[in-house]
Design a protein around this motif. Structure first.
Motif, PDB file in Angstrom:
ATOM      1  N   CYS A   6       0.815  -1.204   0.000  1.00 31.06           N
ATOM      2  CA  CYS A   6       0.000   0.000   0.000  1.00 31.06           C
ATOM      3  C   CYS A   6       0.851   1.258   0.000  1.00 31.06           C
ATOM      4  N   ILE A   7       0.254   2.344  -0.509  1.00 39.06           N
ATOM      5  CA  ILE A   7       0.905   3.645  -0.491  1.00 39.06           C
ATOM      6  C   ILE A   7      -0.041   4.651   0.160  1.00 39.06           C
ATOM      7  N   VAL A   8       0.528   5.726   0.648  1.00 41.49           N
ATOM      8  CA  VAL A   8      -0.240   6.792   1.292  1.00 41.49           C
ATOM      9  C   VAL A   8      -0.004   8.082   0.505  1.00 41.49           C
ATOM     10  N   VAL A   9      -1.097   8.734   0.104  1.00 42.95           N
ATOM     11  CA  VAL A   9      -0.990   9.990  -0.637  1.00 42.95           C
ATOM     12  C   VAL A   9      -1.854  11.036   0.064  1.00 42.95           C
ATOM     13  N   ASP A  10      -1.214  12.072   0.590  1.00 44.53           N
ATOM     14  CA  ASP A  10      -1.925  13.117   1.322  1.00 44.53           C
ATOM     15  C   ASP A  10      -1.051  14.361   1.323  1.00 44.53           C
ATOM     16  N   PHE A  33       5.361   3.072  -0.181  1.00 44.48           N
ATOM     17  CA  PHE A  33       5.624   4.431  -0.674  1.00 44.48           C
ATOM     18  C   PHE A  33       4.635   5.389  -0.021  1.00 44.48           C
ATOM     19  N   SER A  34       5.072   6.629   0.214  1.00 49.94           N
ATOM     20  CA  SER A  34       4.162   7.682   0.669  1.00 49.94           C
ATOM     21  C   SER A  34       4.647   9.004   0.110  1.00 49.94           C
ATOM     22  N   SER A  35       3.705   9.914  -0.117  1.00 48.59           N
ATOM     23  CA  SER A  35       4.094  11.194  -0.704  1.00 48.59           C
ATOM     24  C   SER A  35       3.008  12.235  -0.465  1.00 48.59           C
ATOM     25  N   GLU A  36       3.464  13.503  -0.360  1.00 54.11           N
ATOM     26  CA  GLU A  36       2.549  14.637  -0.307  1.00 54.11           C
ATOM     27  C   GLU A  36       2.156  15.080  -1.714  1.00 54.11           C
ATOM     28  N   GLU A  40       3.936  12.504  -7.950  1.00 59.00           N
ATOM     29  CA  GLU A  40       4.988  11.536  -7.611  1.00 59.00           C
ATOM     30  C   GLU A  40       4.392  10.145  -7.403  1.00 59.00           C
ATOM     31  N   ALA A  41       3.214  10.102  -6.777  1.00 60.67           N
ATOM     32  CA  ALA A  41       2.552   8.819  -6.541  1.00 60.67           C
ATOM     33  C   ALA A  41       2.166   8.156  -7.857  1.00 60.67           C
TER      34      ALA A  41
END
Length: 228
Positions: A6-10, A33-36, A40-41
């Motif tokens: 899973c990835i986090v996008v916020d 992966f995570s990104s603001e 990029e996501a």
């Protein structure tokens, strides 16, 4: 147990940090992966294996709804936002759940378990059923009991041998969750190939007595599939 990548996008750093901590507490989730930055996501998804996205809806560069329109139904989503009015629009996509901020770990964990039910565990038995939300409850449906699935405006009707389930989901999204012995034969119908009794050039007749039309758009692929 199969790990769900899973990835986090916020766009809020504190929200990302909170969700990262929650993910690490759930044994079957793997944060990859995570990104603001949603752009990029998108780049990460194109190059790397991903199963599930914890996705904020309101982001300045690209909204979560538009993000899902770009990625499509190849991935599953859990939406996170402070605004509940986006829930219905989100369900047009492959959305498992909707988390309203501020998010407690208990609510997050419940959502994670809903996601786990939608992914195969690697064992054969895990592919024999799935869960759908109908009438406010999560219902376990065995694939071999399904006769056909029909699109009805904003809903989908799943017809089994003994029951009908009305689900707020698109036919396209549901199709991605069904195994190989299901086929789309019309813009409004998916059927279980094992339930077919006979076929003519325009219709499929199921052993339940149901007659389903064959759409021109799907005819070639359908007949090719049943000849395999």
């Amino acid at each position: 147990m199969r790990k769900i990548k899973c990835i986090v996008v916020d766009d809020e750093p504190l929200a990302i940090q909170l969700l990262e901590n929650y993910v690490m507490k759930v044994p079957f989730l793997e944060l990859v992966f995570s990104s603001e930055n949603p752009i990029e996501a998108l780049e990460y998804i194109q190059k790397n294996e991903t199963d599930l996205i914890f996705l904020d809806i309101q982001m300045p560069e690209l909204s979560g709804i538009n993000f899902m329109k770009i990625v499509g139904d190849k991935l599953k989503y859990i939406l996170t936002t402070a605004y509940s009015e986006y829930a219905l629009e989100g369900y047009e996509h492959n959305v498992i759940d909707y988390l309203l901020k501020p998010i407690s770990f208990g609510r997050f964990e419940k959502s994670a378990w809903k996601a786990q039910e939608r992914f195969p565990s690697g064992e054969a038995s895990a592919n024999s059923y799935f869960f759908v939300k109908s009438s406010g409850l999560q219902h376990k449906i065995n694939f071999d009991e399904i006769l056909y699935v029909e699109s009805i405006k904003d809903y989908v009707s799943i017809k089994t041998e003994n029951q009908e389930y009305i689900v707020l989901e698109t036919l396209k999204s549901l199709e991605s969750q069904l195994p190989e012995n299901f086929a789309r034969v019309h813009k409004s119908f998916i059927l279980n190939l094992e339930k077919i009794e006979k076929i003519d050039v325009k219709n499929v007749f199921l052993n339940s007595g149901k007659e389903i039309p064959i759409g021109e758009t799907y005819k070639s692929e359908f007949f090719l599939k049943i000849r395999k």
